[in-house]
Design an enzyme around this catalytic site. Structure first.
Site, mmCIF file in Angstrom:
data_model
loop_
_atom_site.group_PDB
_atom_site.id
_atom_site.type_symbol
_atom_site.label_atom_id
_atom_site.label_comp_id
_atom_site.label_asym_id
_atom_site.label_seq_id
_atom_site.Cartn_x
_atom_site.Cartn_y
_atom_site.Cartn_z
ATOM 1 N N LYS B 24 0.833 -1.209 0.000
ATOM 2 C CA LYS B 24 0.000 0.000 0.000
ATOM 3 C C LYS B 24 0.861 1.249 0.000
ATOM 4 C CE LYS B 24 -3.891 -0.238 2.153
ATOM 5 N NZ LYS B 24 -4.632 -0.608 3.374
ATOM 6 N N ARG B 94 -2.955 3.186 8.483
ATOM 7 C CA ARG B 94 -3.258 1.945 7.748
ATOM 8 C C ARG B 94 -2.040 1.027 7.757
ATOM 9 N NH1 ARG B 94 -7.355 3.158 3.521
ATOM 10 N NH2 ARG B 94 -8.090 5.270 3.950
ATOM 11 N N GLY B 103 -7.732 -8.916 5.331
ATOM 12 C CA GLY B 103 -8.427 -9.158 6.588
ATOM 13 C C GLY B 103 -7.516 -9.297 7.790
ATOM 14 N N MET B 105 -5.484 -6.945 9.115
ATOM 15 C CA MET B 105 -5.530 -5.787 9.997
ATOM 16 C C MET B 105 -6.479 -4.760 9.423
ATOM 17 S SD MET B 105 -1.440 -5.628 10.485
ATOM 18 C CE MET B 105 -1.250 -5.820 8.750
ATOM 19 N N ARG B 340 -4.486 -0.885 -7.443
ATOM 20 C CA ARG B 340 -3.869 -2.215 -7.504
ATOM 21 C C ARG B 340 -4.226 -2.818 -8.849
ATOM 22 N NH1 ARG B 340 -7.973 -4.705 -2.963
ATOM 23 N NH2 ARG B 340 -9.862 -4.392 -4.187
ATOM 24 N N HIS B 457 -11.159 -36.211 -2.034
ATOM 25 C CA HIS B 457 -11.573 -37.300 -2.924
ATOM 26 C C HIS B 457 -12.422 -36.785 -4.085
ATOM 27 C CE1 HIS B 457 -14.414 -40.545 -4.122
ATOM 28 N NE2 HIS B 457 -13.282 -41.221 -4.174
ATOM 29 N N SER B 814 8.041 -41.325 -27.898
ATOM 30 C CA SER B 814 6.937 -40.535 -27.365
ATOM 31 C C SER B 814 6.660 -41.030 -25.945
ATOM 32 C CB SER B 814 5.698 -40.686 -28.242
ATOM 33 O OG SER B 814 4.644 -39.909 -27.709
ATOM 34 N N CYS B 882 2.882 -37.913 -25.088
ATOM 35 C CA CYS B 882 1.473 -37.997 -25.462
ATOM 36 C C CYS B 882 0.607 -38.424 -24.279
ATOM 37 C CB CYS B 882 1.275 -38.913 -26.665
ATOM 38 S SG CYS B 882 1.773 -40.609 -26.379
ATOM 39 N N TYR B 902 8.170 -32.079 -28.976
ATOM 40 C CA TYR B 902 6.765 -31.643 -28.994
ATOM 41 C C TYR B 902 5.994 -32.246 -27.829
ATOM 42 C CZ TYR B 902 5.622 -36.258 -30.901
ATOM 43 O OH TYR B 902 5.468 -37.609 -31.070
#
Lengths: 943, 943
Positions: B24, B94, B103, B105, B340, B457, B814, B882, B902
């Site tokens: 800031k 600030r 959050g 401060m 920002r 999961h 590959s 691949c 590639y």
């Protein structure tokens, strides 16, 4: 034209130069040099053979001249003249390459006999029959070998001659019959060659030499060299040996025989062999007369017997190895015709090697190199008692070691069935086996097939199961319709007893007594020498106290793998294990596990105690939990049957009442009440307990939930340990408490904890923290310090890649090459061995079964990477192997060479491992890559 | 005591030094420097914060002195005096660390107001209510933040005050109510601090500064830093910003607002935002009054609106990125309070990045770095239409991208059932999911859970299946008894429509319109730039001509993987394939295979044609044959049912006859005839065709014979090719004939043959010989030269170890990283993701799911070995990947860094891959090991 020396008399030749003189020629030179009574003769070198082909298959002038000179020298030595009527010189012409190529070429005997010289010989020997018999032998061999006449065309005449005078044996032919036979032989030869028969001995000699040379490039010889991969640097051309003939069939003071310098079956230090009076070498082999044991010669010809004992001593002193030699006694004079290293069985090899070291003949290292691991393997399996061994019925290819007796069964389904019902052991006999025969393997004690080689399906699967197996028994035939087996005229039936020896390939009818493996004193001595020599440790894979005690007697230096799941499988524990798996709360699970703890603790205690002072590596639980539950297929069927046909059931339930109510005259229209009741009972029984169905359904649900697509790669090992930490906690606690209790009793224990299936350092650290906590706790509770090593299996490829990190927390690594091989090849062992590995071996895509023989180029490479990276982190890291390869000789040698600390193998492989480790140490070449590894790879090797 | 500079006025501070000034503070300095109207103020550095803790949580003398000087300068700049009645100076205090910690401060506003100064301010502003309101705000914030009084104790007084005068909004409180409230606030503060309330502004200022410093070590901040792994080298201490207060609530010429320099939803190049006249910043957020769109300001305050446009331009020119800024207009004067980087959605990010390059603000490389692969992923999945987007119901954690609508279902069994019966899509909503819920996943379009994180999961399995998933939606509750779902006071029921956005984590009620992914012009432009930049090739995994055509439009440079088994699975072919598998002779098998040939040839032809001029890599058949046969479980049940209950059947068969014959009075004792007939019919139907049973039994036998313990490691790929060579022969022939036919038509085709599951060079050579033979044959038959490349998958670990040998015969490698990952970890993907991987992620044993994110340390290491050894044999070896990882951004970066030629990925990952490859090129650091790889390993890296 070069003018080199091509011909060497036996006095001149260098007995160590097999490449130049061939094996036989070198042996004759060597025996001559050490003063043995070898008939005089000379060798024509293999170089002459090469020259023969370079010159367009002609014998060069210098060679002819040198042969002539050789023959002259032979005449001088024997006092005889080649091709002359008076005292004619007869010779044999024998081939002989640097590498033995049995059956490649034959020998021509009695060369030098002609219509003319045989008369002189008759005069000299006064034995007309002997001479004419010698002449017909010469004609047969010369015709076949030198003139390329088909053997049948000549042998047929001999059969005809016997028929004409109505006799069955060659020896029964009298002189006139032999004369007539010789006449016919000559006519037949002339008919084939379209020229008059040569009766010039010199021409015959040169033709015979050329024929022997030519045989080197004959199809049979070329194929043989290709088959056995005999390259020109091993043998290039054949030598020709020209030897003065000696005769064992010159009357009762003549004889012929074969002998071993020691007993080839027991290794006893005595002359062993047999002989025939008045006979020729081939008569001993032909089996017409029964030879006498050599000891009889001590009475019949005491002087010669003493001479033979001298020969035995000379041979052994010189060759420092048991010799198998041939001799002929010609009118009282002893000649040695050939010698070679004797083929001994395993026990004899061990005994003679130990004895010869004690006698100062060989060093310990030589003794250790002479006995192969295969010899030990044979001794460690049941084998046919050599003292009671009958003649084998036939011989196939030995494919999996050990002997087994059983009743013949020709079909795998029937085998399975018989196994279930009967008690008699079975031998599965098939033309060849296929994957779908696998249940027949399980049901049988041994397997015998008519086709296939060492890498056939039968061979691979039987070895995997550790069952004796003989394959490729091609002289058997099976008639599946009549369930009969034929070998020649002999007939066997399914159900007859048969014995197979998978170490020798021999097959016997009936139940032949086998000897259970045991360690005799000689073997123990040899293995003690191995222990003194080797630097690689040898431990055992052991799960029970009994096995631990046996391992100690077989020389284990510790336990490299103690599988704890075996302890879970015992009948009194399995129900608790199942309870643990099926628990629906952690509390219930912990409760079941706590009831397992005392069992494990007492198991560990017994094993640690048995191995006092030696390390015991305990592997935490490895298999997936579903292995402890019933198989899903049968459960599915059971549940389905319990649930199905509810309507039918209700109908059936009412039917018996109806039947009873009805007028009996109507009964004939109804099913018999008994049948209905039986069906009903069957169904009702299944359904009567609804709770039973429910329980089964729940079990099935759990079994399905736990079932895995690829259990090999599933929820097992450390993955299980992390998911259900209470299991590992219990095992660690049980081990450490067992150790603490024993230490309190003053017993020195060396527990080691090993974690299976590790693939990341985080996993290992996770278990390590758990171990440290319990370790501290147990030490505090018992007030004693408990020594403990902590390590990891390396059986997951990723563990190899992370070896540097794993070594930060592990005191030791242990290669689990069974799983590592599966993961490296992406071969599931059960699937591969049964489905495609035999074909892979057959087509030479893989040389070996990688589950038996460590794959050095793939798995071995990963091991080398692991060792290098692991020791870079911790230079004194202990590294072992506990896969099956730890008991395989070539794999052990590799393990030694790449710097492993120890191998751990199954108990009955311990002697093999000890010997193999010693041999590896003796043979190691520092600074060289292990054989078979391409040198382009940039690895530092620790040796 | 050090005497350093701790305090910097906004004119002095270095706007780029976030570490020293906090985010800031640096922003305020920077904006001041570039001439934006920032209220005057100064920053106390993070160094002062560290010093504060070193000095035992006291403000040092030099710091106090420098703050004093700073305040004096502020007084000069504003013409006001701090703590003085006349023209009092008010400031805000600030916090601001180098890393944003939302959050953590709060801010204290209006510091400098006391009973005394507020009188002066009333005189000055003539607005008594404004001043008392400012005072009560100060008291609340100061009490809470500087004095640690629980917020409730103070906020509760505000509620009480409103209740007393019967109003609901803060703004409705009049002066007398506010005065009373301030009085009570002070009393409560005194009650809590047990001391009289300080009315000295200087004391208050220093207390506030100390409070901000202390908040750095507060539990909330420490936890936050731990959670997000913020280390001291990233942020160490908080800065404190002291800023002169400006007020947007000083009447109708005052206002406050927030704005984006471009539209954050569409990326449009226009000022975007909203404002409120006569309001304070928090009023915009509180939502009491509806803010007006920023365009209205052009009418209300045209001058200021022009100024704002200037600010917008200045910000963008300076920051070269879309800014999200706050402003206040105090009596006509504009102040910018904060700026920002704006958070844009994916589409806006793409558009603004492309536009900004065109405007000359950023380079192409910067544009490519600004758009992340995750942005592209969002664009490539269905997403909520931003123009029609309603307010979300709630937000959870985005776990698998894409949006889906469906009816809520709370139970996986019910989901399966509904899926079978109904047509409506479903969203499975669960507290959390477990392995046994897996069938519910299959049945649903999306998954929403109340608990769990990105590695739970549900998250892992949904990603595996490619289904949208939101997890951790903790403000929902489920009542399973009533099938109701609650969020606050809102209630949903099972069956209600719900929409989830797995890319944002947002959840909406009803069916929210989604947009199918499409490529817009901006995205295409960006990807063209990516193509110009990247050196890594990008191909697609494609099995059909349609997919090939789509791949082309998405920028594929070829097909890296064409799976031929998909062609086998088409309905018209599967029966022929089954015929082939069940054939009992090679002849029958060859016959079936020959009937498959035309199908494959025409498939290949279409694909080759679609990809004209580009390589098409065809993989020979890979899966085990049993995958083409029915599942054994259902077969077992069917056969069992066909065989069982034969006795019952006979009984039942006779029963209807009996029933018909009987006196009807007896009927009541019997089961109804209909029921018997029904059961009977059921059984008879199954049995009537004995041949049917027999066929099923045979099929079952074959299925069982082919079934495997570990199919992943089973009889598949090249192993199948070697066992049944006719299959591969057919495929090779089909491909080459297709190519030849097209070449004849003048179409440029580039076929490549790839062999799966190779583990030894012998296997590859075996197929290579087969290919060469067929290649020659086809060329001869068609009289045309067919270009062909031949290569191998590297998906078996042993292939990595043998790369040097494989490269002798392969034109290309590959990497099949799906299988390779399974083999490297010994994890079966299906088993792992469902059984233990989520736990592994949760416990941080593994950071990622290795099937999604390439495991660089294990699998990556093997790849590096393979590349090194392969290129040592053949330096120009083409090497691709691949596996699924070929479409994963971080994995693509790794592939670039280790020198792959590639990547080949699924079609809809192509844009992601193109961008990721370009970013990798831009970011590459030559000569450095890829991130995360321990540097101790001695590998040469190709870059």
């Amino acid at each position: 034209m070069r003018s080199q020396k091509y011909v060497y008399s036996f006095n001149e030749g260098d007995g160590s130069n097999h490449y130049l003189f061939g094996g036989k020629g070198a042996g004759l030179c060597e025996m001559t040099k050490i003063g043995l009574p070898v008939p005089p003769g000379f060798v024509i070198t293999t170089e002459a053979c090469r020259n023969f082909f370079e010159e367009g298959q002609t014998l060069s002038e210098p060679l002819r001249r040198q042969v002539l000179e050789g023959m002259r020298a032979l005449e001088t030595a024997t006092g005889r003249r080649f091709g002359q009527r008076h005292h004619p010189l007869l010779v044999s012409v024998r081939s002989g390459a640097a590498v033995s190529m049995p059956g490649m070429m034959d020998t021509i005997l009695n060369l030098g006999l002609t219509q003319q010289t045989l008369e002189g010989l008759v005069e000299e020997t006064q034995n007309e029959r002997f001479v004419w018999d010698a002449y017909r032998r010469f004609l047969q061999l010369y015709g076949k070998i030198a003139l390329n006449i088909p053997a049948d065309a000549l042998d047929h005449l001999l059969e005809e001659a016997k028929r004409e005078v109505n006799v069955t044996q060659d020896v029964e032919l009298d002189v006139s019959a032999l004369k007539k036979l010789c006449d016919r032989l000559i006519k037949t030869i002339e008919a084939h060659t379209q020229t008059p028969f040569h009766e010039n001995s010199w021409d015959q000699l040169f033709l015979a030499i050329a024929a022997v040379f030519n045989s080197w490039m004959g199809k049979r010889a070329v194929d043989y060299r290709k088959q056995f991969n005999i390259t020109p640097d091993m043998a290039n051309g054949t030598a020709v040996n020209i030897v003065a003939m000696v005769f064992g069939n010159m009357g009762v003071s003549s004889a012929t025989g074969v002998a071993f310098t020691r007993d080839p079956a027991t290794g006893e230090d005595r002359l062993f062999g047999e002989y025939l009076i008045n006979a020729q070498g081939e008569d001993v082999v032909a089996g017409i007369r029964t030879p006498k044991p050599i000891d009889n010669l001590a009475d019949e010809m005491p002087e010669t017997y003493r001479e033979l004992q001298g020969v035995r001593q000379t041979l052994e002193r010189h060759y420092r190895e048991v010799q198998d030699f041939e001799f002929t006694i010609e009118r009282g004079k002893l000649y040695v015709l050939q010698t070679r290293n004797g083929k001994l069985n395993a026990r004899a090899t061990v005994k003679t090697s130990v004895d010869m070291h004690r006698e100062g003949l060989i060093t310990k290292k030589e003794a250790l190199l002479r006995v192969t691991p295969e010899h030990i393997t044979q001794l460690m399996h049941p084998h046919i008692d050599p003292k009671q061994k009958p003649s084998p019925l036939t011989q196939g290819i030995p494919a999996a070691p050990g002997a087994a007796s059983g009743k013949i069964v020709l079909d795998p389904d029937r085998a399975e069935d018989l196994k279930k019902r009967g008690k008699d052991p079975l031998i599965l006999l098939r033309e060849e086996t296929k994957p779908e025969d696998i249940h027949g393997f399980f049901a049988s004690e041994g397997i015998l097939t008519l086709r296939g080689g060492k890498t056939s399906h039968a061979a691979v699967v039987a070895r995997g199961m550790g069952k004796p197996c003989v394959v490729g028994c091609e002289d058997l035939t099976i008639n599946l319709d009549t369930s009969e087996i034929f070998i020649g005229s002999q007939k066997l039936r399914e159900g007859d007893w048969l014995t197979i020896d998978g170490s020798s390939g021999e097959v016997y009818t009936g139940r032949v007594p086998t000897i259970e493996p045991q360690m005799d004193e000689d073997l123990n001595t040899l293995l003690r020498w191995a222990d003194e020599t080797r630097t690689l440790g040898v431990r055992a894979n052991v799960d029970t106290p009994e096995a631990a005690r046996k391992a100690l007697t077989l020389g284990a230096e510790g336990i490299g793998l103690c599988r704890t799941e075996r302890m879970f499988n015992a009948p009194d524990r399995l129900s608790i294990v199942q309870e643990m798996i099926l628990a629906d709360t952690e509390e219930k699970r912990r409760d079941a596990i706590q009831r397992l703890l005392p069992f494990q603790r007492s198991d560990f205690k017994e094993i640690l105690k048995a191995m006092e002072g030696k390390p015991v590596t305990v592997r935490l639980l490895d298999p997936p939990l579903h292995e402890f539950l019933p198989d899903p297929e049968s459960l599915i069927l059971e549940v389905e049957n319990l649930k199905d046909f509810s309507g039918t059931l209700r109908a059936l339930e009412e039917l018996p009442g109806i039947i009873r109510m009805l007028d009996p005259s109507l009964h004939e229209y109804l099913p018999p009440i008994e049948r209905v009741l039986k069906d009903l009972g069957k169904i009702k029984k299944r359904r009567e307990d609804e709770a039973y169905l429910q329980k089964k359904e729940e079990l099935l649900k759990k079994v399905k939930a736990l079932s895995e697509v690829n259990p090999m790669l599933g929820h097992r090992g450390i993955r299980l340990g992390i998911t259900y930490p209470e299991i590992y906690e219990m095992q660690i606690q049980a081990l450490l408490e067992a150790a603490a209790e024993l230490l309190k009793e003053g017993i020195d224990v060396r527990p080691e904890i090993m974690v299976p299936q590790v693939c990341t350092a985080q996993e290992l650290k996770w278990v390590h923290r758990m171990v440290e906590k319990i370790h501290k706790d147990v030490e505090a509770r018992f007030g004693i310090s408990v020594p403990l090593h902590f390590g990891t299996m390396v059986e997951v490829v990723r563990a190899c890649m992370r070896a540097g990190r794993l070594a930060e927390v592990a005191d030791f690594f242990s290669f689990g090459t069974n799983d590592l091989t599966q993961a490296t090849f992406s071969f599931s062992r059960e699937d591969a061995e049964n489905k495609f590995l035999p074909l892979y071996n057959e087509r030479k895509i893989l040389q070996d079964n990688p589950f038996e023989v460590l794959d050095q180029k793939g798995v071995g490479r990963l091991m080398m990477i692991t060792i290098e990276w692991g020791r870079r982190t911790k230079p004194d890291l202990t590294i072992g192997i506990c896969g099956e390869h730890g008991g395989h000789p070539a794999s052990i040698e590799f393990c030694h060479n790449i710097g492993l600390t120890y191998v751990s193998c199954s108990v009955n492989r311990l002697p093999v491992a000890r010997l193999a480790a010693a041999r590896a140490k003796i043979r190691e070449v520092r600074g060289k890559l292990p054989e078979g590894l391409d040198s382009e790879y940039p690895f530092v090797i620790y040796f």
